[in-house]
Design an enzyme around this catalytic site. Sequence first.
Site, PDB file in Angstrom:
ATOM      1  N   ALA A   1      14.866   7.687  14.015  1.00 51.89           N
ATOM      2  CA  ALA A   1      15.094   6.509  13.182  1.00 51.89           C
ATOM      3  C   ALA A   1      15.341   6.909  11.733  1.00 51.89           C
ATOM      4  CB  ALA A   1      13.900   5.564  13.275  1.00 51.89           C
ATOM      5  N   LYS A   2      14.555   7.855  11.246  1.00 49.34           N
ATOM      6  CA  LYS A   2      14.700   8.255   9.847  1.00 49.34           C
ATOM      7  C   LYS A   2      16.015   8.980   9.594  1.00 49.34           C
ATOM      8  CE  LYS A   2      11.101   6.606   7.766  1.00 49.34           C
ATOM      9  NZ  LYS A   2      11.275   5.666   6.648  1.00 49.34           N
TER      10      LYS A   2
ATOM     11  N   TYR B   1      10.427   8.387  15.681  1.00 53.67           N
ATOM     12  CA  TYR B   1      10.343   8.230  14.221  1.00 53.67           C
ATOM     13  C   TYR B   1      11.406   9.082  13.533  1.00 53.67           C
ATOM     14  CZ  TYR B   1       8.524   8.716   9.459  1.00 53.67           C
ATOM     15  OH  TYR B   1       8.392   8.747   8.092  1.00 53.67           O
TER      16      TYR B   1
ATOM     17  N   SER C   1       0.846  -1.194   0.000  1.00 53.94           N
ATOM     18  CA  SER C   1       0.000   0.000   0.000  1.00 53.94           C
ATOM     19  C   SER C   1       0.877   1.238   0.000  1.00 53.94           C
ATOM     20  CB  SER C   1      -0.926   0.022   1.234  1.00 53.94           C
ATOM     21  OG  SER C   1      -0.162   0.075   2.430  1.00 53.94           O
TER      22      SER C   1
ATOM     23  N   ASN D   1      11.401   0.227   2.064  1.00 50.75           N
ATOM     24  CA  ASN D   1      10.371   1.265   2.086  1.00 50.75           C
ATOM     25  C   ASN D   1       9.561   1.300   3.379  1.00 50.75           C
ATOM     26  OD1 ASN D   1       7.990   2.963   0.907  1.00 50.75           O
ATOM     27  ND2 ASN D   1       7.066   0.986   1.414  1.00 50.75           N
TER      28      ASN D   1
END
Length: 255
Positions: A165-166, A162, A23, A97
Amino acid sequence: MTTAIATYPSLRDRVVLITGGGSGIGAAITRRLAEQHAKVAFIDIADGPSNDLVAELKDQGHTVHYEHCDLKDIEALRRSIGTIREALGPITILINNAAHDERHATPEVTPEYFDDRIAVNLRHQFFAAQAVLPDMQAAGGGSIVNFGSTSWMVGQGGMPIYTAAKSAILGLTRSLARDYGKFNIRVNAVAPGWIMTERQVSLWLTPESEKELMEHQCLKRKLVPDDMARVALFFASDESGACTNQQYVADGGWV
């Protein structure tokens, strides 16, 4: 705007693995790689949309394989990759991804939640790469595309684990690129801006946030998953053969 897309002959018959390919941005990448006549495998946790995507692409005559897997379970990830290898052959393109930008407030973060967010957004990228690098070495080369985010570059708040982590994905990318360049394995990162997936539109898009987006982006249009798929195709293909150890920002010109 034209919907035409470049053709990349080097992608034909290549075995590609996409995490979170059922998705959103991942599904757009899955579709576009299938259209390039690659042998496409993807891992996801949501069976409904994933099975629908497989049926759609197989009806069009494409080679596609889906493995249900919770990417937080590294042993399950390794088993899924092994099954894909048995079904399609050695994997020479990896698109890392999968991610989940769940909001969280700093005072409420527990050690367990911290570890969970790292597992969802960072850890599996390393272990997916670790699992396919021997295939790429044996094949004489390959391409890994790690998806990061511009959230940490623009100083977005409300989800510190988040964004941490990115940001770490860039370090992972550069380290793997340095270690594996001698094997003709390229490792690059793509940092999307705010992409209008179904989830983003339903959860976060408001008149106020859209106004802010249009004020900051140089391009005065919403970016969609297919915009990111086009970037992924380039870095997966041999057309980007001189590119490694890089991060490409695809955010409409916000950063």
